[in-house]
Design an enzyme around this catalytic site. Structure first.
Site, PDB file in Angstrom:
ATOM      1  N   LYS A 182      55.967 -42.276 -44.491  1.00 60.37           N
ATOM      2  CA  LYS A 182      56.537 -43.626 -44.635  1.00 60.37           C
ATOM      3  C   LYS A 182      55.433 -44.673 -44.532  1.00 60.37           C
ATOM      4  CE  LYS A 182      61.013 -42.109 -42.884  1.00 60.37           C
ATOM      5  NZ  LYS A 182      61.951 -41.989 -41.761  1.00 60.37           N
ATOM      6  N   ASP A 218      67.595 -48.647 -41.974  1.00 59.86           N
ATOM      7  CA  ASP A 218      68.254 -47.351 -42.160  1.00 59.86           C
ATOM      8  C   ASP A 218      69.730 -47.541 -42.508  1.00 59.86           C
ATOM      9  OD1 ASP A 218      66.660 -45.005 -41.866  1.00 59.86           O
ATOM     10  OD2 ASP A 218      66.402 -45.437 -39.731  1.00 59.86           O
ATOM     11  N   GLN A 220      62.715 -43.257 -35.651  1.00 59.05           N
ATOM     12  CA  GLN A 220      62.785 -41.932 -36.269  1.00 59.05           C
ATOM     13  C   GLN A 220      63.680 -41.015 -35.432  1.00 59.05           C
ATOM     14  OE1 GLN A 220      61.522 -41.097 -39.270  1.00 59.05           O
ATOM     15  NE2 GLN A 220      62.353 -39.044 -39.095  1.00 59.05           N
TER      16      GLN A 220
HETATM   17  N1  GUN Z   1      65.590 -38.429 -39.418  1.00 59.14           N
HETATM   18  C1  GUN Z   1      66.048 -37.717 -40.479  1.00 59.14           C
HETATM   19  N2  GUN Z   1      66.455 -38.561 -41.463  1.00 59.14           N
HETATM   20  C2  GUN Z   1      66.263 -39.823 -40.998  1.00 59.14           C
HETATM   21  C3  GUN Z   1      66.487 -41.103 -41.562  1.00 59.14           C
HETATM   22  O1  GUN Z   1      66.972 -41.262 -42.691  1.00 59.14           O
HETATM   23  N3  GUN Z   1      66.141 -42.158 -40.770  1.00 59.14           N
HETATM   24  C4  GUN Z   1      65.625 -42.005 -39.530  1.00 59.14           C
HETATM   25  N4  GUN Z   1      65.339 -43.113 -38.832  1.00 59.14           N
HETATM   26  N5  GUN Z   1      65.401 -40.821 -38.979  1.00 59.14           N
HETATM   27  C5  GUN Z   1      65.713 -39.732 -39.715  1.00 59.14           C
END
Ligand code: GUN
Length: 295
Positions: free
Chosen positions: A54, A121, A98
């Site tokens: 990311k 998100d 995360q």
């Molecule tokens: N862990 C697995 N998928 C995601 C996601 O889409 N966002 C976040 N913040 N953590 C994750």
């Protein structure tokens, strides 16, 4: 039949290029650089890779990012303290925690503490509610990635039988909601489907999945969906990412299902890259909305 491979990586790169141009236009007009704050608690290897990817994607798109790495022992109160500081920092437009968080941290409390306007998100109750009413502030990244892939590959969902296998808050439930809308995020033929959601408690799962003209699988079980569970010529979207030894595999048994389906996403290189592209889109969108609210 041998299925067409739906190349998510190439589509994600196209979208990232589009976003890069939009970011550059935004920076020129607003003299503000969009900024994402990501929080990683603990040392889960998969999460470290995701967060790093990311960061790299932000940099390539011209979006600033800052990573807050916290030790596994971090308490819920300490994490809340950091979130409050990020919420009130005007130079931060998007905040991402995360997942998964270590077991001792109250995940619900943490996600609820992210300001909805910075919740890139789209996990917050306010943002989920807005999306389900068809007036989204942000769209959740993975489901939006699925919709973008379908749209850009010319796969229509309007009036089709679409089956979503999985009912998670991150993928299954929001996908059902987006596919049900009269018009989709990428055009009117990109939603308006007849949607069925199957899950771990569904009786005779194959009888449901074989109805699907578009089958979307997000259950987190490696190679779970096999050829017998798929209608001939269906489009199959595999959202799963599972580690099997040294290999990454999806929730769909690619080998057998690609002999039955008309089109299928690979793992890796399918939906995964689109999730990151949609996070960039939401971060830019958060910065745009902040600017508009200041005018
Ligand atoms: N862990 C697995 N998928 C995601 C996601 O889409 N966002 C976040 N913040 N953590 C994750």
């Amino acid at each position: 039949m041998t299925a067409t491979i739906l190349d998510g990586k190439t589509i994600a790169n196209q979208i990232r290029q589009e976003i890069k141009t939009e970011v550059s236009d935004f920076v020129a007009a607003a003299s503000v650089v969009p900024c994402l704050a990501a929080i990683l608690v603990g040392d889960d290897p998969a999460s470290q890779v995701y967060v790093r990817n990311k960061e790299i994607a932000c940099e390539k798109a011209g979006i600033k990012s800052e990573l807050h790495r916290l030790p596994t022992e971090t308490s819920t109160a300490e994490l809340l303290g950091l979130l409050h500081a990020l919420n009130s920092n005007d130079s931060i437009h998007g905040i991402l925690v995360q997942l998964p968080l270590p077991m001792h941290i109250d995940e619900r409390k943490i996600l609820d503490a992210i300001l909805a306007a910075k919740d890139v998100d789209a996990f917050s109750p306010e943002n989920v509610g807005l999306m389900s009413q068809g007036r989204p502030r942000f769209l959740p990244c993975t489901p939006h990635g699925v919709m973008q892939l379908l749209h850009r590959c010319g796969i229509e969902t309007a009036s089709k039988e679409v089956v979503v296998v999985g009912r998670s808050d991150i993928v299954g439930k929001p996908l059902v909601s987006m596919l049900l809308q009269r018009s989709g995020p990428c055009g009117s033929s990109n939603a308006n489907a007849t949607v069925t959601c199957a899950h771990s408690n569904t009786r005779d799962l194959s009888s449901v999945t074989t109805r699907a003209e578009v089958l979307i699988v997000a259950i987190g079980k490696p190679n779970f969906v096999t050829a017998e569970m798929v209608k001939p010529a269906a489009v199959v979207i595999d959202v799963g990412i599972n580690r099997l030894g040294n290999e990454l595999v999806g929730d769909v048994d690619f080998q057998s299902v690609s002999q039955v389906a008309s089109a299928i996403t690979p793992v890796p290189g399918g939906i995964g890259p689109l999730t990151i592209a949609m996070l960039l889109r939401n971060t830019l969108e958060a910065a745009k909305q902040k600017m508009a609210s200041c005018r």
